[in-house]
Design an enzyme around this catalytic site. Structure first.
Site, PDB file in Angstrom:
ATOM      1  N   HIS A   7      74.502  63.430  -1.667  1.00 27.21           N
ATOM      2  CA  HIS A   7      75.272  62.693  -2.669  1.00 27.21           C
ATOM      3  C   HIS A   7      74.558  62.650  -4.006  1.00 27.21           C
ATOM      4  CE1 HIS A   7      72.847  59.413  -0.740  1.00 27.21           C
ATOM      5  NE2 HIS A   7      72.718  58.986  -1.981  1.00 27.21           N
ATOM      6  N   HIS A  79      70.180  58.829  -8.972  1.00 27.55           N
ATOM      7  CA  HIS A  79      69.389  59.732  -8.123  1.00 27.55           C
ATOM      8  C   HIS A  79      70.271  60.803  -7.477  1.00 27.55           C
ATOM      9  CE1 HIS A  79      70.475  56.564  -5.072  1.00 27.55           C
ATOM     10  NE2 HIS A  79      70.588  57.592  -4.273  1.00 27.55           N
ATOM     11  N   GLU A 130      66.163  61.316  -3.536  1.00 30.13           N
ATOM     12  CA  GLU A 130      66.211  60.707  -2.215  1.00 30.13           C
ATOM     13  C   GLU A 130      66.285  61.847  -1.198  1.00 30.13           C
ATOM     14  OE1 GLU A 130      69.814  58.435  -1.521  1.00 30.13           O
ATOM     15  OE2 GLU A 130      68.945  57.393   0.194  1.00 30.13           O
TER      16      GLU A 130
HETATM   17 CO    CO Z   1      71.415  57.402  -2.304  1.00 36.83          CO
END
Ligand code: CO
Length: 134
Positions: A7, A79, A130
């Site tokens: 994502h 992020h 991440e």
């Molecule tokens: Co995230």
């Protein structure tokens, strides 16, 4: 080591407005908001055919995205999340290469309940990364 883009996370000042924006203007499939007190955010996921957009709104006093939003009051990309097969292995490899891992350095359950790590933006061209075990 790196797998799919899981994502892109966008911090927003008004989650309902942001979700409506994606739903009504882009015709996107948008989840209900989910409060994640242990992460200090409320999330909405926008499902795209090839990845997801994670809309993040601060929740509570010490939200980890509060400072980001004070610097970017209209919101912004917060992020990117990449999938890895083995989060422990990925963390050890990157730490061994001198990449700073945020927090304790140990994987912890992320917004989807799967173990994640965050890598310092200064070690990744100014982008918070991440890693999530797929
Ligand atoms: Co995230």
């Amino acid at each position: 080591m790196i797998g799919r883009l899981n994502h892109v996370a966008i911090a927003v000042p008004d989650l309902a407005a942001a979700a409506a924006h994606y739903r009504d203007r882009l015709g996107a499939n948008v989840s209900d908001p989910a409060e994640q007190p242990e992460h200090g955010v409320t999330t909405v996921f926008v499902e795209l055919p090839n990845t997801k957009i994670e809309l993040l709104e601060p929740l509570g006093e010490n939200s980890p995205i509060a400072t980001f939003l004070s610097r970017n009051p209209d919101g912004g990309i917060h992020h990117l999340c990449y999938e890895v097969d083995d989060i422990g292995d990925a963390g050890r490899k990157l730490a061994g290469l001198g990449v700073r891992i945020l927090g304790s350095g140990e994987p912890r359950p992320g917004a989807h309940g799967k173990p994640v790590l965050f890598l310092h933006p200064k070690d990744f061209m100014g982008t918070l990364i991440e890693l999530e075990e797929a």
